[in-house]
Design a protein around this motif. Structure first.
Motif, mmCIF file in Angstrom:
data_model
loop_
_atom_site.group_PDB
_atom_site.id
_atom_site.type_symbol
_atom_site.label_atom_id
_atom_site.label_comp_id
_atom_site.label_asym_id
_atom_site.label_seq_id
_atom_site.Cartn_x
_atom_site.Cartn_y
_atom_site.Cartn_z
ATOM 1 N N ILE A 291 19.535 19.114 28.639
ATOM 2 C CA ILE A 291 20.559 18.078 28.513
ATOM 3 C C ILE A 291 20.987 17.713 29.930
ATOM 4 O O ILE A 291 21.318 18.583 30.733
ATOM 5 N N ALA A 292 20.887 16.426 30.251
ATOM 6 C CA ALA A 292 21.171 15.979 31.618
ATOM 7 C C ALA A 292 21.711 14.563 31.599
ATOM 8 O O ALA A 292 21.323 13.747 30.752
ATOM 9 N N VAL A 293 22.587 14.296 32.545
ATOM 10 C CA VAL A 293 23.169 12.957 32.712
ATOM 11 C C VAL A 293 23.114 12.612 34.199
ATOM 12 O O VAL A 293 23.407 13.449 35.058
ATOM 13 N N SER A 294 22.721 11.389 34.500
ATOM 14 C CA SER A 294 22.677 10.930 35.890
ATOM 15 C C SER A 294 24.069 11.001 36.514
ATOM 16 O O SER A 294 25.078 10.776 35.823
ATOM 17 N N PRO A 295 24.153 11.293 37.817
ATOM 18 C CA PRO A 295 25.464 11.372 38.480
ATOM 19 C C PRO A 295 26.337 10.134 38.256
ATOM 20 O O PRO A 295 27.550 10.246 38.088
ATOM 21 N N SER A 296 25.718 8.944 38.200
ATOM 22 C CA SER A 296 26.492 7.712 38.052
ATOM 23 C C SER A 296 27.176 7.583 36.689
ATOM 24 O O SER A 296 28.110 6.796 36.523
ATOM 25 N N ALA A 297 26.701 8.362 35.701
ATOM 26 C CA ALA A 297 27.234 8.237 34.340
ATOM 27 C C ALA A 297 28.000 9.485 33.890
ATOM 28 O O ALA A 297 28.378 9.578 32.723
ATOM 29 N N ARG A 298 28.221 10.408 34.798
ATOM 30 C CA ARG A 298 28.904 11.638 34.410
ATOM 31 C C ARG A 298 30.403 11.417 34.244
ATOM 32 O O ARG A 298 30.967 10.456 34.724
ATOM 33 N N ARG A 299 31.024 12.369 33.520
ATOM 34 C CA ARG A 299 32.469 12.363 33.255
ATOM 35 C C ARG A 299 32.904 11.113 32.483
ATOM 36 O O ARG A 299 34.012 10.620 32.655
ATOM 37 N N GLN A 300 31.993 10.618 31.652
ATOM 38 C CA GLN A 300 32.306 9.468 30.801
ATOM 39 C C GLN A 300 32.000 9.756 29.330
ATOM 40 O O GLN A 300 31.913 8.836 28.522
ATOM 41 N N GLY A 301 31.768 11.028 29.027
ATOM 42 C CA GLY A 301 31.511 11.410 27.649
ATOM 43 C C GLY A 301 30.079 11.236 27.194
ATOM 44 O O GLY A 301 29.772 11.424 26.011
ATOM 45 N N VAL A 302 29.170 10.915 28.127
ATOM 46 C CA VAL A 302 27.772 10.662 27.737
ATOM 47 C C VAL A 302 27.094 11.950 27.277
ATOM 48 O O VAL A 302 26.393 11.967 26.252
#
Length: 291
Positions: free
Chosen positions: A148-159
């Motif tokens: 499970i991974a989220v790009s730095p630009s989209a983190r802390r947004q509930g993705v």
């Protein structure tokens, strides 16, 4: 997650390069062989139904699966089994991989990924050592979130939370059979708070064990170094309890039978030699502990 900015959907073939970048972010210690095998798996997952994998793909997958089971099977043995399944039109991944991605709507860029499937490192070994009903129950009822991974630009947004929620509640026959989810993370990667918030019932840092139908505990996975486990019940029959004999947390409700040898109840899973990446992490952790 802001649904006007991001949407969750199934992985498609054009997403594979972006997906592999995210998988490398999730596990920066993964080597080139592991990433190459992951590419083959994603290619198979997005191929049209009935497509026979290329010979190179089978060979690469065989080497990686043999490595995952820690010598319980050789690469040639895995290859022969995969080849037989492919020739018979079987599901080479045991109905395994479900990959969802988060897409940024404005750009079409893939900014998040989650992979879910049977606990591969143990499922292949248990398939040959446990009675057929128990092996089948493990494959059908236990799901591991392998990435499970989220790009730095989209983190802390509930993705990340939306991805995990979407895959565990996916509207498919496979997902409806899952009873318990588990996943692992490295404490020193800095995302421990996120993972624990998604599985608050599981005691921090405890290895995973199961109870069989006779309430006998069997260790499933030991944890080394800074590796941590998360366990999340997905079914009303699943309970997280304390084993009365060993005093350790265990998952109850996955298996309908007792272990083959109830008195010495241990899931027949071999402890494997630490990988080079795991040895490096352990060395770094010991260095930090010494100051």
């Amino acid at each position: 997650m802001d649904a006007s900015r991001y949407r969750i959907r199934l992985l498609q073939a054009p997403d594979i390069d972006a997906a592999l970048e995210l998988m490398a972010q999730a596990n920066p210690y993964q080597d080139a062989q592991g990433l190459a095998a992951n590419r083959r798996v994603l290619e198979m997952a997005t191929a049209p139904a009935g497509t026979r994998p290329a010979e190179e793909s089978l060979r690469e997958m065989s080497r990686e699966l043999a490595r995952l089971v820690g010598g319980a099977l050789t690469a040639d043995e895995v290859y022969r089994k995969l080849s037989e399944d492919a020739a018979a039109g079987g599901d080479l991944m045991m109905g395994a991989l479900l990959t969802l991605v988060a897409e940024e709507i404005a750009t079409g860029q893939v900014v998040g990924l989650v992979n879910a499937g049977p606990p591969a490192k143990w499922a292949h070994y248990a398939r040959t050592q446990l009675p057929a009903p128990m092996a089948q129950q493990m494959l059908e009822r236990v799901v591991e979130i392998s990435d499970i991974a989220v790009s730095p630009s989209a983190r802390r947004q509930g993705v990340g939370g939306e991805l995990l929620n979407a895959v565990l509640n996916h509207d498919s026959e496979r997902a409806r059979g899952w009873r318990v989810a588990m996943w692992f993370f490295h404490e020193n990667n800095g995302f421990g708070d996120f993972h624990r918030a998604m599985a608050p019932e599981w005691p921090v840092g405890r290895p995973i064990a199961f109870l069989d139908s006779a309430r006998q505990a069997a260790n499933f996975r030991e944890l080394t170094g800074d590796l941590r486990a998360c366990v999340a019940p997905l079914h009303q029959d699943i309970k997280i309890v304390t084993d009365p004999t060993a005093g350790i947390p265990a998952v109850k409700g996955v298996f309908d039978q007792p272990w083959p040898q109830v008195g010495a109840a241990h899931l027949p899973v071999r402890r494997t030699k630490l990988s080079k990446g795991e040895r490096k992490r352990g060395k770094k952790a010991r260095g930090r502990a010494r100051g």
